[in-house]
Every structure is written in C-alpha cells, then in structure tokens.
Design a protein around this motif. Sequence first.
Motif, short mmCIF file in Angstrom:
data_model
loop_
_atom_site.label_atom_id
_atom_site.label_comp_id
_atom_site.label_asym_id
_atom_site.label_seq_id
_atom_site.Cartn_x
_atom_site.Cartn_y
_atom_site.Cartn_z
N ALA A 35 -8.56 -9.84 14.60
CA ALA A 35 -9.14 -9.71 13.27
C ALA A 35 -9.06 -8.26 12.81
N PHE A 36 -8.62 -8.07 11.57
CA PHE A 36 -8.55 -6.73 11.02
C PHE A 36 -8.76 -6.79 9.51
N GLN A 37 -9.07 -5.63 8.96
CA GLN A 37 -9.23 -5.48 7.53
C GLN A 37 -8.60 -4.16 7.14
N VAL A 38 -7.89 -4.17 6.03
CA VAL A 38 -7.27 -2.95 5.52
C VAL A 38 -8.08 -2.50 4.32
N VAL A 39 -8.55 -1.25 4.36
CA VAL A 39 -9.36 -0.72 3.27
C VAL A 39 -8.70 0.53 2.70
N ASP A 40 -8.87 0.71 1.41
CA ASP A 40 -8.40 1.91 0.74
C ASP A 40 -9.23 3.09 1.24
N SER A 41 -8.58 4.17 1.64
CA SER A 41 -9.30 5.29 2.25
C SER A 41 -10.25 5.99 1.28
N LYS A 42 -9.92 5.97 -0.02
CA LYS A 42 -10.79 6.65 -0.99
C LYS A 42 -11.91 5.76 -1.50
N THR A 43 -11.59 4.53 -1.86
CA THR A 43 -12.58 3.67 -2.52
C THR A 43 -13.28 2.72 -1.55
N GLY A 44 -12.69 2.48 -0.39
CA GLY A 44 -13.26 1.52 0.55
C GLY A 44 -12.96 0.09 0.16
N GLU A 45 -12.18 -0.11 -0.91
CA GLU A 45 -11.83 -1.45 -1.40
C GLU A 45 -10.95 -2.18 -0.38
N ASP A 46 -11.19 -3.47 -0.22
CA ASP A 46 -10.40 -4.30 0.68
C ASP A 46 -9.02 -4.52 0.07
N VAL A 47 -7.97 -4.03 0.74
CA VAL A 47 -6.60 -4.18 0.25
C VAL A 47 -5.75 -4.97 1.25
N THR A 48 -6.43 -5.77 2.07
CA THR A 48 -5.73 -6.55 3.10
C THR A 48 -4.69 -7.46 2.49
N LYS A 49 -5.05 -8.19 1.43
CA LYS A 49 -4.13 -9.15 0.84
C LYS A 49 -2.85 -8.48 0.36
N SER A 50 -2.97 -7.32 -0.28
CA SER A 50 -1.76 -6.66 -0.78
C SER A 50 -0.86 -6.22 0.37
N LEU A 51 -1.45 -5.81 1.50
CA LEU A 51 -0.64 -5.43 2.65
C LEU A 51 0.03 -6.66 3.27
N LEU A 52 -0.71 -7.77 3.34
CA LEU A 52 -0.12 -9.01 3.87
C LEU A 52 1.03 -9.48 2.99
N LEU A 53 0.85 -9.37 1.68
CA LEU A 53 1.93 -9.74 0.76
C LEU A 53 3.14 -8.83 0.92
N GLN A 54 2.89 -7.56 1.21
CA GLN A 54 3.99 -6.61 1.46
C GLN A 54 4.77 -7.02 2.71
N ILE A 55 4.07 -7.44 3.75
CA ILE A 55 4.74 -7.90 4.97
C ILE A 55 5.58 -9.14 4.67
N ILE A 56 5.01 -10.07 3.92
CA ILE A 56 5.75 -11.29 3.57
C ILE A 56 6.97 -10.93 2.73
N ALA A 57 6.81 -10.03 1.77
CA ALA A 57 7.94 -9.63 0.91
C ALA A 57 9.07 -9.03 1.75
N GLU A 58 8.72 -8.23 2.73
CA GLU A 58 9.76 -7.65 3.61
C GLU A 58 10.45 -8.73 4.43
N GLN A 59 9.67 -9.67 4.95
CA GLN A 59 10.24 -10.76 5.75
C GLN A 59 11.14 -11.63 4.88
N GLU A 60 10.76 -11.84 3.63
CA GLU A 60 11.50 -12.71 2.73
C GLU A 60 12.74 -12.05 2.14
N SER A 61 12.94 -10.76 2.40
CA SER A 61 14.06 -10.05 1.79
C SER A 61 15.42 -10.49 2.34
N THR A 62 15.43 -11.11 3.51
CA THR A 62 16.68 -11.63 4.05
C THR A 62 16.59 -13.14 4.14
#
Length: 142
Positions: A35-62
């Motif tokens: 289990a993990f959570q990705v947070v913006d270092s300045k605001t503390g906002e949860d940005v996990t979904k955007s990082l997960l989408l970035q991983i999917i986008a990279e995987q989907e590039s081929t």
Amino acid sequence: MIIIKKYPNRRLYDTSQSQYVNLNDIKALINSHKAFQVVDSKTGEDVTKSLLLQIIAEQESTDQQSLLTNTLLMQLIRFYDSDMQAFVRQYLEMSLAHFLDQQDAIDGFMKQMVNNSPMGLFNQFMQQANPLWPGQQPPKKD
C-alpha cells in the motif's frame, strides 16, 4: 502505508526508505501488493491517481504491452458524465477482482497438480532425504 512525495521537478521520494524512486520502483510496489500513496510535496494533495495513469500511459505506448485497445478506450470515455459511470466503475472493479481470484485458484490448482505428480512427489522426497538437493539450503556450519 508508504508515502511517496512528488516534487515539482517530477522526482519521487519514498519517505519509508529515504530515497528517490522512479516509475519502475512504483510498479514494483504495485506488483508486491504494498500500500502506498503519492502526495504533492508542497500541498500534500493526493496525486496517486495521476501517477498511476502515467504508468498506464507508458505501458500503453507500445502495442506489444497494451491492454487497452482504441475501441475499449473510446467506450470507456463514453461512460464519463453518463448515468452509468458509477455502475461501470463498480462493474470493472468487481470483474477484475473476480478475474484475479480465478487466476489465483488456477495457480493453486496447477501447483497442487505438479506437487502431486510422480516427479513432484519424488522431488519432495529428495528434498527431505538430501539437504543438498536443488531448492534446499545447505546445512549451517557452526
């Protein structure tokens, strides 16, 4: 829960290990079911979904690693802002969970079949009888 801080320069910092990580490290966390959570270092906002989408986008590039076809993506996009959006989200989550449960059941069945085969039984016997048989740890020297 592992906290990953995302800095403005897009660097990721794993606070549990006190080190910078990359997307492959995040994929390893996912694959190991941590289990993990990705947070913006300045605001503390949860940005996990955007990082997960970035991983999917990279995987989907081929096309070789792609899970999502253009048709499937277009169909998913059509469900946004529709009355069916919540239903589709729940349906996809439940379907994938069921698929993974079935996969685990098949894996367990295959392991049991191999272990109960004549070669599997022979291998188990040899592991018990001979500590130097492959897969066994050599005896500790005191």
